[in-house]
Design a protein around this motif. Sequence first.
Motif, short mmCIF file in Angstrom:
data_model
loop_
_atom_site.label_atom_id
_atom_site.label_comp_id
_atom_site.label_asym_id
_atom_site.label_seq_id
_atom_site.Cartn_x
_atom_site.Cartn_y
_atom_site.Cartn_z
N THR A 189 0.84 -1.19 0.00
CA THR A 189 0.00 0.00 0.00
C THR A 189 0.88 1.25 0.00
OG1 THR A 189 -1.70 -1.19 1.23
CG2 THR A 189 -1.84 1.21 1.22
N ASN A 190 0.50 2.23 -0.85
CA ASN A 190 1.30 3.44 -1.01
C ASN A 190 0.36 4.63 -1.16
OD1 ASN A 190 3.60 5.05 -1.40
ND2 ASN A 190 3.57 4.74 -3.61
N GLY A 191 -0.43 4.87 -0.09
CA GLY A 191 -1.46 5.90 -0.17
C GLY A 191 -0.91 7.28 -0.41
N ASP A 192 0.24 7.63 0.17
CA ASP A 192 0.79 8.97 -0.01
C ASP A 192 1.67 9.08 -1.24
OD1 ASP A 192 2.80 7.38 0.89
OD2 ASP A 192 3.46 8.70 2.52
N GLY A 193 1.86 7.97 -1.97
CA GLY A 193 2.67 8.02 -3.18
C GLY A 193 4.15 8.19 -2.95
N PHE A 194 4.63 7.88 -1.74
CA PHE A 194 6.06 8.06 -1.45
C PHE A 194 6.92 7.07 -2.21
CE2 PHE A 194 9.89 7.23 1.02
CZ PHE A 194 10.38 8.52 1.20
N LEU A 195 6.47 5.84 -2.29
CA LEU A 195 7.25 4.80 -2.99
C LEU A 195 7.18 5.04 -4.49
CD1 LEU A 195 6.15 1.68 -0.93
CD2 LEU A 195 8.25 3.01 -0.69
N THR A 196 8.34 5.05 -5.10
CA THR A 196 8.45 5.34 -6.52
C THR A 196 8.94 4.11 -7.26
OG1 THR A 196 8.98 7.64 -6.02
CG2 THR A 196 9.53 6.86 -8.22
N PRO A 197 8.34 3.77 -8.40
CA PRO A 197 8.84 2.64 -9.18
C PRO A 197 10.32 2.80 -9.51
CG PRO A 197 6.71 3.32 -10.00
CD PRO A 197 7.12 4.35 -8.98
N GLY A 198 11.09 1.71 -9.30
CA GLY A 198 12.52 1.73 -9.54
C GLY A 198 13.34 1.76 -8.27
N LEU A 199 12.74 2.09 -7.13
CA LEU A 199 13.48 2.11 -5.87
C LEU A 199 13.88 0.69 -5.46
CD1 LEU A 199 11.52 4.64 -3.62
CD2 LEU A 199 13.80 4.93 -4.55
N PHE A 200 15.07 0.56 -4.89
CA PHE A 200 15.50 -0.71 -4.32
C PHE A 200 15.02 -0.79 -2.88
CE2 PHE A 200 18.51 -0.69 -7.83
CZ PHE A 200 18.51 -2.03 -8.21
#
Length: 450
Positions: free
Chosen positions: A328-339
């Motif tokens: 779950t990423n409600g605030d959009g902090f996690l970005t595709p491509g992060l390790f």
Amino acid sequence: MFDTPFDRPIDHGYFTALDEPDDVGDAPTVVSEPVSVSAPAAGQSAPNNAGQRGNRGRFYAGLAALLVLAAAWFWLPGGTGQAGAMPVPVVTTAQPLARPVTEWDEFVGRFAASRSVEVRPQVSGQIVGVHFTDGQYVRAGAPLFTIDARPYRAAMAQAQAEVARAASALALSQSNLARAQRLVAEDAVAKAEVDRLRAEVRNNAAALAAARAATAARGLDLEFTTVRAPISGRISDRRVDAGNLVSGGGGASATLLTTINAVDPVYFEFSGSEALLLKTKRDGLPAKAPVEIRLQDESDYRWKGHLDFTDNGLDAGSGTIRARAVVTNGDGFLTPGLFGRMRLAAGAPRNALLVPDSAVTTDQTRKLLMVVGKDGTVEPRPVELGPLVGGLRVIEKGIGPADRVVIQGVQMAMPGTRVQVKPGRILAAEQPETAPAPQLSRSNAATFAN
């Protein structure tokens, strides 16, 4: 014999020379008195033999004193003599800490968008408006680009006119058929004429349907002049500015306008080994097993999710299997491509014995713990190591809960020797350690269970 210095007897004045016997049967060696080489000068006395013997006595007395001092240093406490009593080493021992722990398998993976869309136009034309800021979050259906709609409005009007013409022709053919059917009863119209009028009605009805379909198609083209977001997510930058012509028609031939990635939820993609796959299947891993993830700059596993997908086969080249978790990423902090580093629960909490990692020693390929028996004798115990938990090492096999394990002074606890025991206590750190173990028997990480 030649008359050389080596053939003459030694005469140094204050030292005596030894006369060599003529053969084995001669008498024992006799010490000769020193011989004066020349007569003493006037007013000078001859060497005194009593003084020579006094010098020799002082030499032997000093040598004896040195020997006495060396013997005293050798035998006094602190020396290295074998007769000195060695002090008994003092070590600190404690019983292993028994605590329930939850074991985790750790993986390194990368975040990926749960959905990713390439935005391409479905109609061709000139871009006349851009309605978003690069990198912003957009909702599904929000307008992104506007294409010049004037040609499509004209096509729409033409299609509507065709609908009106087809409707008028159908109405006329229906009236003609109705009059002919009234005259058939009076034999005023041939039946063949009636059949022709009926076919004309059907033809005009089909033409009207085609005109209406063309009107709907022109309406779609007019609607497609406004390019809208197909999904909600984080939009990339615009690839085309206003004023440029774009090609539509769909497919890869259409102009790429931008891309959108769905970021709530996001995927965490990773690969597991064949051994891990077998272990999870034998242990009965649930279909949506919970996972915890931490980022590169984080010390705790704050992101929660569950296992979502496991591939249907292993990669023949690497021997690994692809898997995926949903986070779950409600605030959009996690970005595709992060390790990230993910841990997957290896099973239910279990009781474990823990000791300080510093108490573990290595004997070639074995891991040992020093255990003190009831008689104070040190005994090495081969053990099987588990993961680190709270700064302590899980011991899978090799010791029992009542064993006294040496936790301090391990370097002085030699196997087979007696030691003096000082009681200690093993405490766990407040923050659990997540470093992988050098030798793994089960999982490579664990935490204390609640």
